[in-house]
Design an enzyme around this catalytic site. Structure first.
Site, mmCIF file in Angstrom:
data_model
loop_
_atom_site.group_PDB
_atom_site.id
_atom_site.type_symbol
_atom_site.label_atom_id
_atom_site.label_comp_id
_atom_site.label_asym_id
_atom_site.label_seq_id
_atom_site.Cartn_x
_atom_site.Cartn_y
_atom_site.Cartn_z
ATOM 1 N N LYS A 103 3.162 -9.989 10.018
ATOM 2 C CA LYS A 103 4.536 -9.522 9.820
ATOM 3 C C LYS A 103 4.606 -8.201 9.037
ATOM 4 C CE LYS A 103 7.113 -13.805 10.341
ATOM 5 N NZ LYS A 103 8.142 -14.686 9.800
ATOM 6 N N ASP A 131 14.757 -13.170 10.457
ATOM 7 C CA ASP A 131 14.608 -14.414 9.685
ATOM 8 C C ASP A 131 15.766 -14.617 8.694
ATOM 9 O OD1 ASP A 131 12.249 -15.384 10.799
ATOM 10 O OD2 ASP A 131 10.977 -14.281 9.411
#
Ligand code: NAP
Length: 299
Positions: free
Chosen positions: A78, A114
């Site tokens: 990420k 997210d």
């Protein structure tokens, strides 16, 4: 009046989207994303791109030259994917992590869905974080995304409890850059939980405690949970963790992490396709899949 015209797909030619991670074989994203593509009559294939760390650069490079529309990105890439992209949007810049890549006019653009997915999941519980005392257990990647999202909503206090206290302190330090200062980083121990949990309105488990196959444990002693608390457990396998079950038994409002998983995925779907995601279908697909996979609770 309902529109009788069939909905026109923004993606009219065959293309691929994948999830980049390592290991990533057991990701649930292909299950609900492929169901969503099918439902919206999109000629897209969602693939798993298992990517050993030394192959990340070549996997990202291959996204440029082929019929690939984008990707999801998961552990451990990420953060490390960022320098390989052409740009990142504000959501990814804030957290310093990317979970979605969109190819637009040949450019690879990183996003992070997210935090938005998590805030929507909280809103489903009827919870607004403003002014609340919130404890996040965990200081890993997921905790980081939700801590940044929450800090934008001005809770009265954000307590970050982590087994490795140094990680909690580091997360609190990086949150300060967002001009949010009301953080309390603490070690995750019996004693600190006893002191701090009763002061909280909202408890969030962002560790893997309670996740299958160790599904019979909870990060918080039941007796510390009060009936006026909100409890969100990021763990979604089992769908209802011991923490969620016990919190409900004590009268709290509680739910597991499936809603966040689907909502972050729904935002990624819209970024790739430009159309709303069939969220209910995505949720039903994944619930049926998990229920069919394993009898994941012991009672
Ligand atoms: P991560 O970066 O590896 O972080 C793991 C965190 O859990 C760390 O804070 C770690 O503490 C803590 N931890 C692990 N085992 C522990 C134990 N036995 N006792 C105390 N603390 C423990 O993982 P992540 O990506 O943040 O994911 C964390 C959880 O969230 C996983 O269960 C994942 O499936 C879930 N998740 C759900 C969603 C969703 O959409 N619902 C999205 C992302 C993640 P230390 O720092 O001390 O090691």
């Amino acid at each position: 009046m309902a529109n009788s015209q069939p909905e026109k797909s923004p993606l009219e030619t065959y293309g691929k989207i994948g999830i980049i991670g390592y290991p990533v074989r057991h990701s649930l994203s292909p299950i609900f994303q492929q169901a969503a593509f099918h439902d919206r009559k999109l000629n897209l294939l969602y693939e798993i791109w298992e990517t050993p760390p030394d192959k990340l650069e070549s996997v990202v490079a291959s996204m440029r030259s082929s019929n690939i529309y984008g990707a999801n990105v998961t552990m451990p890439f990420k953060e490390t994917i960022i320098p390989l992209l052409d740009s990142i949007d504000q959501s990814a810049d804030l957290v310093g992590a990317v979970n979605t890549v969109v190819k637009s006019e040949g450019q690879l653009i990183g996003h992070n869905t997210d935090g938005t997915g998590f805030l929507e999941a909280l809103s489903d519980l009827g919870l607004t974080p403003e002014g609340q005392t919130i404890m996040i257990i965990g200081a890993g990647g997921a905790a980081r995304s939700i801590a940044f999202a929450l800090s934008q909503k001005q809770p009265s206090c954000l307590i970050i409890a982590n087994r490795d206290e140094g990680r909690a302190i580091n997360l609190a330090k990086s949150l300060k850059a967002t001009a949010y200062n009301a953080m309390i980083p603490i070690a995750f121990t019996k004693t600190t939980l006893q002191e701090w949990v009763p002061k909280c309105d909202v408890l969030i488990n962002a560790t893997s405690i309670g996740m299958y196959p160790d599904a019979d444990i909870s990060p918080i002693p039941d007796k510390l949970i009060k009936s006026n608390m909100f409890v969100y457990d990021l763990v979604y396998n089992p769908i209802e963790t011991v923490l969620v079950k016990k919190a409900k038994m004590r009268g709290a409002v509680a739910t597991g992490g499936l809603s966040m998983l689907i909502y972050q995925g729904a935002h990624a779907f819209t970024l790739w396709t430009g159309i709303p995601a069939p969220r209910d279908l995505m949720m039903q697909t994944i619930e049926a899949y998990i229920a069919h996979q394993k009898p994941n609770t012991k009672d």
